[in-house]
Design a protein around this motif. Structure first.
Motif, mmCIF file in Angstrom:
data_model
loop_
_atom_site.group_PDB
_atom_site.id
_atom_site.type_symbol
_atom_site.label_atom_id
_atom_site.label_comp_id
_atom_site.label_asym_id
_atom_site.label_seq_id
_atom_site.Cartn_x
_atom_site.Cartn_y
_atom_site.Cartn_z
ATOM 1 N N ASN A 104 23.201 -3.357 -17.259
ATOM 2 C CA ASN A 104 22.314 -4.510 -17.155
ATOM 3 C C ASN A 104 20.866 -4.038 -17.223
ATOM 4 O O ASN A 104 20.379 -3.362 -16.320
ATOM 5 C CB ASN A 104 22.582 -5.256 -15.847
ATOM 6 N N ARG A 105 20.205 -4.396 -18.303
ATOM 7 C CA ARG A 105 18.825 -3.934 -18.505
ATOM 8 C C ARG A 105 17.893 -4.445 -17.409
ATOM 9 O O ARG A 105 17.054 -3.693 -16.889
ATOM 10 C CB ARG A 105 18.337 -4.398 -19.880
ATOM 11 N N GLU A 106 18.015 -5.696 -17.070
ATOM 12 C CA GLU A 106 17.098 -6.284 -16.094
ATOM 13 C C GLU A 106 17.226 -5.630 -14.725
ATOM 14 O O GLU A 106 16.227 -5.402 -14.030
ATOM 15 C CB GLU A 106 17.345 -7.795 -15.971
ATOM 16 N N LEU B 126 16.588 -0.846 -15.941
ATOM 17 C CA LEU B 126 15.365 -0.370 -16.589
ATOM 18 C C LEU B 126 14.178 -1.286 -16.318
ATOM 19 O O LEU B 126 13.092 -0.810 -15.928
ATOM 20 C CB LEU B 126 15.600 -0.233 -18.096
ATOM 21 N N ASP B 127 14.341 -2.581 -16.509
ATOM 22 C CA ASP B 127 13.207 -3.486 -16.308
ATOM 23 C C ASP B 127 12.729 -3.460 -14.864
ATOM 24 O O ASP B 127 11.518 -3.469 -14.595
ATOM 25 C CB ASP B 127 13.596 -4.914 -16.701
ATOM 26 N N ALA C 26 20.407 2.435 -20.617
ATOM 27 C CA ALA C 26 19.888 1.073 -20.813
ATOM 28 C C ALA C 26 18.873 1.054 -21.951
ATOM 29 O O ALA C 26 18.864 0.121 -22.772
ATOM 30 C CB ALA C 26 19.258 0.562 -19.522
ATOM 31 N N ALA C 27 18.014 2.068 -22.010
ATOM 32 C CA ALA C 27 17.043 2.160 -23.107
ATOM 33 C C ALA C 27 17.748 2.325 -24.447
ATOM 34 O O ALA C 27 17.363 1.709 -25.447
ATOM 35 C CB ALA C 27 16.081 3.318 -22.859
ATOM 36 N N ASN D 19 19.607 -0.903 -25.587
ATOM 37 C CA ASN D 19 18.686 -1.983 -25.938
ATOM 38 C C ASN D 19 17.661 -1.584 -27.002
ATOM 39 O O ASN D 19 16.725 -2.339 -27.265
ATOM 40 C CB ASN D 19 17.990 -2.493 -24.682
#
Length: 314
Positions: free
Chosen positions: A180-182, A185-186, A212-213, A216
């Motif tokens: 899950n990027r959010e 990483l975010d 994640a990077a 995405n």
């Protein structure tokens, strides 16, 4: 540090540069059998997707590379460097450039200060790295071809602007599920201290950031889009008449983290630019890090190392 793995070496640590009042260390590993006088140099750069790892992480230290080091009684320099996402690609490359300058200007004094009667032979410098370290080893060879005689790049990251790194996709290195990027990483980027640098980590603690990077397609956004970050673009701008190090690269054909085909493509580009005899590329069955189980006597490995030795030591 794993005492058993590194027991044939005497290990000394020292900073090679300071950023924001934070020292970046390297480790000088001297074989305990090292004679006095000039000795060749191996500069080792660790992997970790540019996001994770450290210079002496034992699980990433291959037996063949240590044996090759000891066989040639070489001074080994293993260095940390700034990691993404805190650092940009240009900042990471500046660390590698400063590392090479430290070897050139300060290694001799460091050896003298610890009471060693060995001196560095700056005419015999090899840079070796795996994965992200393979990418940085290639970059080191291109930026300081006056110093570096040979490069060993194991399953290197090369085309960091290819769809594998720059587009959203179904990518599962080592079978890692979609992250899950959010939530990873975010969230990390939103709370990250921009003035703080990170130069080492437990690889698995930061690997979700890297994956994640990757999944995405954010590597160019995080590292930057300047041409010098991308070795293939550097090659394209060269005439082919430049002096460059000999390149030995290897890759597992079942690599799920870094595409083997991109290494094949890069090796072909190197050969086309600089001519046959300037590169040896080997592709063997195996995953990312496949050489961790390779026997030193493996014919394909010895073929590559023989060419490396000739370019490095003569």
């Amino acid at each position: 540090m794993d005492a058993e793995i590194y027991s044939p070496f005497t290990v000394t640590t020292t900073p090679y540069k300071t950023v924001n009042s934070q020292p970046i260390p390297l480790y000088v590993l001297l074989p305990k059998t090292l004679p006095s006088g000039p000795a060749p140099i191996i500069i080792h750069i660790h992997g970790g997707f540019l996001f994770a790892g450290n210079a002496l992480y034992p699980d990433w230290s291959t037996s063949w590379s240590r044996r090759y080091n000891l066989e040639h009684n070489a001074i080994r320099i293993s260095a940390n460097y700034r990691l993404a996402p805190e650092a940009t690609g240009l900042e990471i490359l500046s660390d590698i450039r400063d590392l090479l300058t430290w070897v050139e200007n300060d290694l001799a004094g460091c050896l003298k200060s610890i009471g060693s009667d060995t001196t560095p032979d700056l005419e015999r410098v090899l840079v070796y790295g795996e994965s992200a370290g393979g990418y940085l080893a290639i970059q080191a060879g291109l930026m300081r071809s006056d110093l570096v005689k040979a490069v060993v790049a194991c399953y290197p990251m090369t085309y960091l602007d290819s769809p594998w790194y720059a587009e959203i996709g179904d990518k599962h290195p080592f079978g890692i599920p979609t992250i899950n990027r959010e939530e990873t990483l975010d969230k990390y980027l939103a709370t990250m201290d921009r003035g703080k640098i990170v130069t080492e980590s437990d690889p698995y603690a930061r690997m979700p950031l890297a994956v994640a990077a990757l999944q995405n397609g954010l590597f160019p956004e995080i590292l930057g889009k300047e041409d010098e970050i991308y070795p293939a673009r550097v090659l394209e701008k060269m005439s082919g008449k430049e002096k460059v190090p000999f390149l030995f690269t290897m890759h597992g054909t079942e690599d799920s983290a870094v595409p083997a085909e991109e290494t094949r493509r890069f090796a072909q580009a190197w050969e086309e630019k600089f001519g046959k005899g300037r590169v040896v590329a080997k592709f063997e069955k195996g995953e990312h890090g496949f050489d961790g189980e390779v026997e030193y006597e493996a014919p394909w490995l010895q073929e590559g190392l023989k060419a490396v030795t000739k370019a490095w030591i003569g």
